[in-house]
Design a protein around this motif. Sequence first.
Motif, mmCIF file in Angstrom:
data_model
loop_
_atom_site.group_PDB
_atom_site.id
_atom_site.type_symbol
_atom_site.label_atom_id
_atom_site.label_comp_id
_atom_site.label_asym_id
_atom_site.label_seq_id
_atom_site.Cartn_x
_atom_site.Cartn_y
_atom_site.Cartn_z
ATOM 1 N N HIS A 90 0.840 -1.200 0.000
ATOM 2 C CA HIS A 90 0.000 0.000 0.000
ATOM 3 C C HIS A 90 0.878 1.254 0.000
ATOM 4 C CE1 HIS A 90 -3.692 -2.299 0.931
ATOM 5 N NE2 HIS A 90 -2.848 -3.076 1.581
ATOM 6 N N THR A 91 0.817 2.022 -1.080
ATOM 7 C CA THR A 91 1.477 3.328 -1.127
ATOM 8 C C THR A 91 0.436 4.369 -0.761
ATOM 9 O OG1 THR A 91 3.012 2.586 -2.840
ATOM 10 C CG2 THR A 91 2.746 4.955 -2.579
ATOM 11 N N MET A 92 0.577 4.940 0.442
ATOM 12 C CA MET A 92 -0.468 5.805 0.995
ATOM 13 C C MET A 92 -0.090 7.281 0.995
ATOM 14 S SD MET A 92 -2.718 3.429 2.003
ATOM 15 C CE MET A 92 -3.800 4.188 3.209
ATOM 16 N N GLY A 93 1.172 7.587 0.713
ATOM 17 C CA GLY A 93 1.598 8.984 0.714
ATOM 18 C C GLY A 93 1.410 9.626 -0.651
ATOM 19 N N THR A 104 -2.439 19.824 6.165
ATOM 20 C CA THR A 104 -3.707 19.160 6.475
ATOM 21 C C THR A 104 -3.870 17.882 5.663
ATOM 22 O OG1 THR A 104 -4.763 21.267 7.034
ATOM 23 C CG2 THR A 104 -6.203 19.404 6.533
ATOM 24 N N ARG A 105 -3.583 17.982 4.370
ATOM 25 C CA ARG A 105 -3.676 16.805 3.508
ATOM 26 C C ARG A 105 -2.655 15.748 3.909
ATOM 27 N NH1 ARG A 105 -6.935 13.563 0.645
ATOM 28 N NH2 ARG A 105 -5.906 12.673 -1.189
ATOM 29 N N ALA A 110 -1.370 10.501 6.293
ATOM 30 C CA ALA A 110 -0.613 9.761 7.302
ATOM 31 C C ALA A 110 -1.546 9.002 8.225
ATOM 32 C CB ALA A 110 0.278 10.719 8.096
ATOM 33 N N ARG A 111 -2.664 9.629 8.587
ATOM 34 C CA ARG A 111 -3.649 8.963 9.442
ATOM 35 C C ARG A 111 -4.237 7.748 8.732
ATOM 36 N NH1 ARG A 111 -4.929 7.306 14.061
ATOM 37 N NH2 ARG A 111 -3.986 9.234 14.761
ATOM 38 N N ALA A 112 -4.553 7.896 7.458
ATOM 39 C CA ALA A 112 -5.082 6.768 6.687
ATOM 40 C C ALA A 112 -4.053 5.643 6.593
ATOM 41 C CB ALA A 112 -5.498 7.232 5.300
ATOM 42 N N ALA A 113 -2.787 6.011 6.387
ATOM 43 C CA ALA A 113 -1.723 5.006 6.312
ATOM 44 C C ALA A 113 -1.568 4.279 7.636
ATOM 45 C CB ALA A 113 -0.407 5.673 5.912
ATOM 46 N N TRP A 114 -1.674 5.012 8.750
ATOM 47 C CA TRP A 114 -1.547 4.393 10.069
ATOM 48 C C TRP A 114 -2.713 3.438 10.339
ATOM 49 C CZ3 TRP A 114 1.158 2.333 13.474
ATOM 50 C CH2 TRP A 114 0.778 2.190 14.805
ATOM 51 N N GLU A 115 -3.900 3.805 9.935
ATOM 52 C CA GLU A 115 -5.048 2.912 10.123
ATOM 53 C C GLU A 115 -4.855 1.622 9.315
ATOM 54 O OE1 GLU A 115 -7.494 3.252 12.307
ATOM 55 O OE2 GLU A 115 -6.487 5.100 12.960
ATOM 56 N N ILE A 143 1.177 11.867 13.090
ATOM 57 C CA ILE A 143 0.594 10.803 13.910
ATOM 58 C C ILE A 143 1.193 10.951 15.302
ATOM 59 C CG2 ILE A 143 0.179 8.313 14.098
ATOM 60 C CD1 ILE A 143 1.417 8.114 11.232
ATOM 61 N N PRO A 144 0.396 10.854 16.370
ATOM 62 C CA PRO A 144 0.956 10.973 17.726
ATOM 63 C C PRO A 144 1.865 9.784 18.043
ATOM 64 C CG PRO A 144 -1.436 11.295 17.729
ATOM 65 C CD PRO A 144 -1.073 10.748 16.382
ATOM 66 N N ILE A 145 3.081 10.058 18.473
ATOM 67 C CA ILE A 145 4.014 8.993 18.803
ATOM 68 C C ILE A 145 3.467 8.113 19.918
ATOM 69 C CG2 ILE A 145 5.286 10.551 20.348
ATOM 70 C CD1 ILE A 145 6.752 7.562 18.368
ATOM 71 N N GLU A 146 2.736 8.728 20.846
ATOM 72 C CA GLU A 146 2.189 7.950 21.966
ATOM 73 C C GLU A 146 1.240 6.863 21.474
ATOM 74 O OE1 GLU A 146 3.523 11.910 23.123
ATOM 75 O OE2 GLU A 146 1.981 11.265 21.689
ATOM 76 N N GLU A 147 0.465 7.176 20.454
ATOM 77 C CA GLU A 147 -0.476 6.204 19.903
ATOM 78 C C GLU A 147 0.257 5.033 19.256
ATOM 79 O OE1 GLU A 147 -3.969 5.960 16.485
ATOM 80 O OE2 GLU A 147 -3.450 7.917 17.360
ATOM 81 N N VAL A 148 1.321 5.334 18.534
ATOM 82 C CA VAL A 148 2.104 4.288 17.876
ATOM 83 C C VAL A 148 2.768 3.392 18.919
ATOM 84 C CG1 VAL A 148 4.074 3.838 16.360
ATOM 85 C CG2 VAL A 148 2.452 5.676 15.806
#
Length: 202
Positions: A90-93, A104-105, A110-115, A143-148
Amino acid sequence: MTDDPERHAMKMARKKASRDKIMATKTDEKGLIIVHTGKGKGKSTAAFGMIFRHIAHGMPCAVVQFIKGGMSTGERDMILARFSDLCDFHTMGEGFTWETQDRTRDMEMARAAWEKAKELIRDERNSMVLLDEINIALRYDYIPIEEVLEFLATEKPHMTHVVLTGRNAKPELIELADMVTEMELVKHPFRSGVKAQKGVEF
């Protein structure tokens, strides 16, 4: 060389015995959190080496590219053409941040890639998941590092390897990781006016 063959053989026998003793204590097996970082070339290249090693062993794996956009790369083209049954790619960027110029984009992508990454990591059929250039997304707080960190510590299946690449890995991620390699830049042709070349950089 001053050692005679008999002396050399005895020296190597002692070294082998010592090595065998050490190796006998290494019995644990688990999925590793692996970080490739640093200013030098080779972070993604080394990670894709492990992906191709998985493919060669017939082990399912997956790749999520966080920053790199739609440009053709050798590894992606080969995997999609020949190994899509073993590697979910998956190339998400949409390119590097200085190219998109739309924070914003970039954050949305990045959020979509993390999901997608979480979905692939949770799937225990994947023995390895490569999160290519995620360190860049973390560096810019997309993406928040804490979440990762929390996800990797609490939800990653025990036998799944996760590889995270990109410059400027966060100290907290380095602390959590099982294996960290920092690629050191000694010399690069880009500084001499040589552009990125097919088969070397992509």
